[in-house]
Scaffold this motif. Structure first.
Motif, mmCIF file in Angstrom:
data_model
loop_
_atom_site.group_PDB
_atom_site.id
_atom_site.type_symbol
_atom_site.label_atom_id
_atom_site.label_comp_id
_atom_site.label_asym_id
_atom_site.label_seq_id
_atom_site.Cartn_x
_atom_site.Cartn_y
_atom_site.Cartn_z
ATOM 1 N N LEU A 5 0.832 -1.201 0.000
ATOM 2 C CA LEU A 5 0.000 0.000 0.000
ATOM 3 C C LEU A 5 0.869 1.255 0.000
ATOM 4 O O LEU A 5 0.608 2.209 -0.754
ATOM 5 N N ARG A 6 1.902 1.263 0.814
ATOM 6 C CA ARG A 6 2.794 2.420 0.857
ATOM 7 C C ARG A 6 3.512 2.617 -0.473
ATOM 8 O O ARG A 6 3.698 3.748 -0.934
ATOM 9 N N ARG A 7 3.909 1.523 -1.095
ATOM 10 C CA ARG A 7 4.588 1.593 -2.397
ATOM 11 C C ARG A 7 3.639 2.206 -3.437
ATOM 12 O O ARG A 7 4.031 3.076 -4.215
ATOM 13 N N ASN A 8 2.399 1.760 -3.430
ATOM 14 C CA ASN A 8 1.422 2.289 -4.383
ATOM 15 C C ASN A 8 1.099 3.755 -4.102
ATOM 16 O O ASN A 8 0.927 4.557 -5.033
ATOM 17 N N PHE A 9 1.027 4.100 -2.821
ATOM 18 C CA PHE A 9 0.732 5.481 -2.445
ATOM 19 C C PHE A 9 1.837 6.429 -2.913
ATOM 20 O O PHE A 9 1.565 7.539 -3.389
ATOM 21 N N ALA A 10 3.083 5.985 -2.793
ATOM 22 C CA ALA A 10 4.210 6.816 -3.240
ATOM 23 C C ALA A 10 4.149 7.079 -4.739
ATOM 24 O O ALA A 10 4.562 8.149 -5.209
ATOM 25 N N ARG A 11 3.595 6.126 -5.502
ATOM 26 C CA ARG A 11 3.520 6.280 -6.962
ATOM 27 C C ARG A 11 2.258 7.001 -7.406
ATOM 28 O O ARG A 11 2.290 7.784 -8.350
ATOM 29 N N GLU A 12 1.144 6.734 -6.730
ATOM 30 C CA GLU A 12 -0.160 7.149 -7.256
ATOM 31 C C GLU A 12 -0.897 8.164 -6.387
ATOM 32 O O GLU A 12 -1.929 8.689 -6.804
ATOM 33 N N GLY A 13 -0.415 8.413 -5.184
ATOM 34 C CA GLY A 13 -1.164 9.283 -4.290
ATOM 35 C C GLY A 13 -2.398 8.588 -3.730
ATOM 36 O O GLY A 13 -2.442 7.355 -3.626
ATOM 37 N N ILE A 14 -3.438 9.378 -3.418
ATOM 38 C CA ILE A 14 -4.600 8.824 -2.720
ATOM 39 C C ILE A 14 -5.366 7.801 -3.554
ATOM 40 O O ILE A 14 -6.152 7.015 -3.003
ATOM 41 N N ALA A 15 -5.159 7.764 -4.860
ATOM 42 C CA ALA A 15 -5.845 6.767 -5.686
ATOM 43 C C ALA A 15 -5.466 5.354 -5.251
ATOM 44 O O ALA A 15 -6.245 4.410 -5.450
#
Length: 354
Positions: A265-275
């Motif tokens: 989740l953190r990895r995705n958040f760093a790339r995509e933001g709140i999406a």
């Protein structure tokens, strides 16, 4: 177990807060809570106080380090005055990023600062009520009653308001056991409360010579309920995901063996933001929230009986959830749990009279 609900207030007209509080009271809930996201929680609870007669009014949470303890004590006393003694004062340090960006301060030394903050809150109420109090010359805060009080005393419904301390780290939970009237947290699974919170509360209470039962356990549990199960899950993914990326939330997830889900989740958040929160692992949602159809949600709530003293059902509100969605989620909570909340209050009243 008392059952409360948070009032959705990040977006939408602030004038609607009182009406939502009234609806929660009429549904049978024990408490309504407001939180500090761009809006002042004391103002929110003032609006709720003016629209209600019975419910407890909780700040969950008010930021301590962005305001002086005397100012906070006075604001809490205002709500207690308006409501006839219904204030429940939940405080935390405040979000470190907000403190730095908006308040010219930080969250450093939380243990010492919160310890002294609680002391000054209580000295403030004593001074307001009597015109006298002891002094405190702390490392972080000072409180010295003026030798002459030109304003006189202030009439207060209570000389002390219950203080709930937001604490997720071991030392802060111990501090809560030493000094606070209640612990307040989130992602408070039964495993987390029984294996982490209670032992540290008891250790802190023992240091202070207190009975641990004096400290109420209060939790704000993310709650997303709908006859449309996927809709409930979708809203919960966003709220749970938002919280799970924070170190305190990740700590609870790790206790349940879900480190991999948080890392992803953190990895995705760093790339995509709140999406990224829209794809929060459903294992996190199922473990860390009360989510599902009304029947599923009622079954999940039942597991907290005997573990949590005061369970506050936390309405999803984080972006990209809009005001209309939060309002619908709130209405569903009232419909699903109003009868249970009312029955719990009636049982509590009978027990108090016995």
């Amino acid at each position: 177990m008392h059952i409360g609900v948070t009032l959705p207030s990040r977006t939408g007209p602030i004038a609607s807060v009182g009406e939502k509080a009234r609806r929660a009271e009429e549904a049978g809930f024990h408490s309504v809570f407001g939180y500090e996201v761009y809006r002042n929680p004391f103002n929110l609870m003032t609006a709720a106080a003016l629209a209600t007669e019975r419910v407890t009014l909780g700040t969950g949470l008010a930021a301590a380090f962005s305001r002086s303890p005397f100012e906070a004590a006075n604001a809490a006393a205002d709500i207690d005055d308006i409501s006839g003694g219904r204030m429940f004062f939940g405080i935390g340090t405040g979000v470190p990023e907000f403190l730095r960006a908006f308040h010219s301060t930080d969250a450093k030394h939380p243990l010492g600062r919160l310890s002294e903050y609680i002391d000054v809150l209580r000295l403030s109420w004593e001074y307001l009520a009597t015109g006298k109090s002891e002094s405190l010359d702390g490392q972080h805060y000072q409180f010295v009653a003026p030798p002459i009080n030109p304003w006189g005393e202030r009439e207060l419904p209570r000389t002390s308001i219950p203080i709930a301390l937001a604490a997720m780290g071991p030392k802060l939970v111990e501090l809560c056991g030493q000094k606070a009237d209640a612990w307040i947290g989130y992602f408070a699974t039964t495993k987390y409360v029984n294996e982490f919170v209670r032992p540290h509360l008891e250790a802190g209470a023992k240091k202070a010579g207190r009975d641990p039962s004096e400290v109420q356990i209060c939790a704000e549990a993310v709650c997303s309920v709908s006859p449309d199960r996927e809709l409930a899950m979708s809203r919960a993914r966003k709220q749970v995901g938002f919280y799970a990326t924070h170190p305190a939330g990740a700590q609870v997830a790790a206790m349940h063996g879900l480190e991999d889900a948080v890392t992803e989740l953190r990895r995705n958040f760093a790339r995509e933001g709140i999406a990224a929160f829209e794809r929060t692992d459903d294992r996190l949602v199922e473990t860390l929230s009360i989510t599902g159809t009304p029947e599923e949600a009622r079954q999940k709530l039942a597991q907290y009986e005997g573990v949590i003293d005061h369970l506050v059902l936390h309405t999803p509100y984080v972006p990209p959830i809009e005001a209309e969605e939060s309002e619908d989620a709130f209405a569903n909570i009232l419909d699903t749990f109003g009868g249970i909340a009312r029955a719990a209050e009636e049982t509590s009243a009978v027990g108090a009279r016995a």
